[in-house]
Motif scaffolding. Sequence first.
Motif, mmCIF file in Angstrom:
data_model
loop_
_atom_site.group_PDB
_atom_site.id
_atom_site.type_symbol
_atom_site.label_atom_id
_atom_site.label_comp_id
_atom_site.label_asym_id
_atom_site.label_seq_id
_atom_site.Cartn_x
_atom_site.Cartn_y
_atom_site.Cartn_z
ATOM 1 N N MET A 56 24.221 -23.246 18.010
ATOM 2 C CA MET A 56 24.366 -21.803 18.194
ATOM 3 C C MET A 56 25.850 -21.420 18.165
ATOM 4 O O MET A 56 26.710 -22.197 18.572
ATOM 5 N N ARG A 57 26.110 -20.218 17.659
ATOM 6 C CA ARG A 57 27.482 -19.701 17.701
ATOM 7 C C ARG A 57 27.561 -18.623 18.780
ATOM 8 O O ARG A 57 26.714 -17.738 18.868
ATOM 9 N N PHE A 58 28.605 -18.723 19.600
ATOM 10 C CA PHE A 58 28.817 -17.777 20.695
ATOM 11 C C PHE A 58 30.105 -16.997 20.478
ATOM 12 O O PHE A 58 31.092 -17.530 19.962
ATOM 13 N N PHE A 59 30.066 -15.742 20.873
ATOM 14 C CA PHE A 59 31.265 -14.911 20.970
ATOM 15 C C PHE A 59 31.602 -14.772 22.449
ATOM 16 O O PHE A 59 30.711 -14.540 23.264
ATOM 17 N N ILE A 60 32.876 -14.917 22.790
ATOM 18 C CA ILE A 60 33.301 -14.612 24.151
ATOM 19 C C ILE A 60 34.269 -13.428 24.110
ATOM 20 O O ILE A 60 35.164 -13.365 23.270
ATOM 21 N N GLU A 61 34.046 -12.490 25.009
ATOM 22 C CA GLU A 61 34.909 -11.319 25.153
ATOM 23 C C GLU A 61 35.867 -11.600 26.309
ATOM 24 O O GLU A 61 35.434 -11.924 27.414
ATOM 25 N N ILE A 62 37.158 -11.467 26.042
ATOM 26 C CA ILE A 62 38.186 -11.934 26.974
ATOM 27 C C ILE A 62 39.189 -10.822 27.277
ATOM 28 O O ILE A 62 39.492 -9.982 26.430
ATOM 29 N N SER A 63 39.701 -10.857 28.498
ATOM 30 C CA SER A 63 40.795 -9.977 28.896
ATOM 31 C C SER A 63 41.860 -10.837 29.564
ATOM 32 O O SER A 63 41.527 -11.756 30.322
ATOM 33 N N TYR A 64 43.135 -10.574 29.268
ATOM 34 C CA TYR A 64 44.168 -11.390 29.900
ATOM 35 C C TYR A 64 45.507 -10.659 29.985
ATOM 36 O O TYR A 64 45.799 -9.753 29.207
ATOM 37 N N LYS A 65 46.281 -11.080 30.976
ATOM 38 C CA LYS A 65 47.659 -10.626 31.119
ATOM 39 C C LYS A 65 48.534 -11.748 30.572
ATOM 40 O O LYS A 65 48.532 -12.862 31.098
ATOM 41 N N GLY A 66 49.298 -11.466 29.535
ATOM 42 C CA GLY A 66 49.982 -12.516 28.804
ATOM 43 C C GLY A 66 51.340 -12.939 29.331
ATOM 44 O O GLY A 66 51.978 -13.809 28.746
ATOM 45 N N SER A 67 51.777 -12.373 30.444
ATOM 46 C CA SER A 67 53.134 -12.625 30.933
ATOM 47 C C SER A 67 53.434 -14.091 31.190
ATOM 48 O O SER A 67 54.563 -14.543 30.984
ATOM 49 N N SER A 68 52.445 -14.858 31.645
ATOM 50 C CA SER A 68 52.673 -16.254 32.025
ATOM 51 C C SER A 68 52.358 -17.249 30.917
ATOM 52 O O SER A 68 52.465 -18.466 31.131
ATOM 53 N N PHE A 69 51.965 -16.734 29.750
ATOM 54 C CA PHE A 69 51.549 -17.617 28.660
ATOM 55 C C PHE A 69 52.479 -17.495 27.454
ATOM 56 O O PHE A 69 53.116 -16.464 27.251
ATOM 57 N N PHE A 70 52.485 -18.550 26.647
ATOM 58 C CA PHE A 70 53.275 -18.548 25.416
ATOM 59 C C PHE A 70 52.377 -18.155 24.242
ATOM 60 O O PHE A 70 52.263 -18.878 23.245
ATOM 61 N N GLY A 71 51.732 -17.014 24.395
ATOM 62 C CA GLY A 71 50.879 -16.490 23.342
ATOM 63 C C GLY A 71 49.466 -17.028 23.394
ATOM 64 O O GLY A 71 49.085 -17.810 24.273
ATOM 65 N N TRP A 72 48.665 -16.600 22.411
ATOM 66 C CA TRP A 72 47.270 -17.018 22.335
ATOM 67 C C TRP A 72 47.124 -18.446 21.823
ATOM 68 O O TRP A 72 46.412 -19.255 22.395
ATOM 69 N N GLN A 73 47.800 -18.770 20.741
ATOM 70 C CA GLN A 73 47.556 -20.012 20.001
ATOM 71 C C GLN A 73 48.079 -21.252 20.723
ATOM 72 O O GLN A 73 49.138 -21.238 21.344
ATOM 73 N N ILE A 74 47.304 -22.329 20.610
ATOM 74 C CA ILE A 74 47.679 -23.608 21.213
ATOM 75 C C ILE A 74 49.025 -24.090 20.676
ATOM 76 O O ILE A 74 49.291 -24.017 19.483
ATOM 77 N N GLN A 75 49.871 -24.580 21.599
ATOM 78 C CA GLN A 75 51.164 -25.151 21.249
ATOM 79 C C GLN A 75 51.288 -26.537 21.866
ATOM 80 O O GLN A 75 50.571 -26.879 22.805
ATOM 81 N N LYS A 76 52.214 -27.328 21.355
ATOM 82 C CA LYS A 76 52.349 -28.707 21.811
ATOM 83 C C LYS A 76 52.879 -28.807 23.236
ATOM 84 O O LYS A 76 52.422 -29.621 24.031
ATOM 85 N N LYS A 77 53.860 -27.997 23.572
ATOM 86 C CA LYS A 77 54.541 -28.159 24.859
ATOM 87 C C LYS A 77 54.350 -26.987 25.827
ATOM 88 O O LYS A 77 54.714 -27.107 27.005
ATOM 89 N N ASN A 78 53.830 -25.874 25.354
ATOM 90 C CA ASN A 78 53.716 -24.687 26.207
ATOM 91 C C ASN A 78 52.262 -24.261 26.406
ATOM 92 O O ASN A 78 51.431 -24.457 25.521
ATOM 93 N N MET A 79 51.988 -23.663 27.552
ATOM 94 C CA MET A 79 50.629 -23.251 27.880
ATOM 95 C C MET A 79 50.252 -21.962 27.143
ATOM 96 O O MET A 79 51.006 -20.991 27.127
ATOM 97 N N SER A 80 49.082 -21.963 26.528
ATOM 98 C CA SER A 80 48.580 -20.799 25.799
ATOM 99 C C SER A 80 47.247 -20.350 26.390
ATOM 100 O O SER A 80 46.597 -21.100 27.135
ATOM 101 N N ILE A 81 46.820 -19.141 26.039
ATOM 102 C CA ILE A 81 45.527 -18.632 26.499
ATOM 103 C C ILE A 81 44.389 -19.447 25.890
ATOM 104 O O ILE A 81 43.426 -19.814 26.563
ATOM 105 N N GLN A 82 44.503 -19.743 24.605
ATOM 106 C CA GLN A 82 43.467 -20.512 23.922
ATOM 107 C C GLN A 82 43.237 -21.863 24.597
ATOM 108 O O GLN A 82 42.098 -22.245 24.881
ATOM 109 N N GLU A 83 44.314 -22.591 24.868
ATOM 110 C CA GLU A 83 44.188 -23.908 25.489
ATOM 111 C C GLU A 83 43.580 -23.820 26.882
ATOM 112 O O GLU A 83 42.743 -24.651 27.271
ATOM 113 N N THR A 84 43.968 -22.803 27.632
ATOM 114 C CA THR A 84 43.451 -22.647 28.993
ATOM 115 C C THR A 84 41.940 -22.440 28.991
ATOM 116 O O THR A 84 41.209 -23.060 29.775
#
Length: 252
Positions: A1-29
Amino acid sequence: MRFFIEISYKGSSFFGWQIQKKNMSIQETIETCLSFLLKIKIKIIGAGRTDTGVHAIQMFAHFDLTTHFDLTTNHFKSKLNSFLPLNIKIINIFYVKKNIHARFNAISRVYEYRISLSKDPFLFKTSWQWLSKNQIELKILKKGANILKKYKDFSSFCKEKYKKNLCEISTAKWILKKNILYFRIEANRFLRNMVRSLVGTLIELGRKQITIKDFIKIIEAKNRNLAGITAPAKGLFLIKINYPLNIFLKKN
């Protein structure tokens, strides 16, 4: 099955949406929490890539799971939210038709940029605080916003070069409420840093550093070097993403 998730976030503490090697992102979390709860490696694909410090009132992502377990229940949603940090919230989880893509099936996106016209300690992470003595003329800002809808090529406001820099803007307007300026813009697609570059250039227009004729020349030149500054990321919100209604499935 394919699922959609609807998300809300405050981006101040993250290094953007996309996964990065050394920094925390929303996607990775989110992936880490989903993978822990479902006991299987989960990869989510977002509807877009918000930059470091940018916020989202509504973001979507999709992922696949071969299970009969119903993830759309309030119980699972609450459990997922309990594992996520307080600056990320899962609003809802939906079943969608197979092959529906969170990014490519979106019809339009709506962004909002916020400028606080006074010092406010409660808004400094979510708005561009304008403390300059130079006044911004709202009437001129509105004229500039209306001009945007007449054009489709926004190369002058793009950080990177693309083969096609065409965007169809359906809404572009400025609103002043309680000493906060809101710039609301909707289009079928956006280029990287486009909204922040537009805001920075429009502010120069509103401060009368450039004229309407200058603004038009900047758009038509298709040259990023001629546009104004890039507004700070902290004032930018992804407000809404629109999809065709027929992509969603009712749960059995």
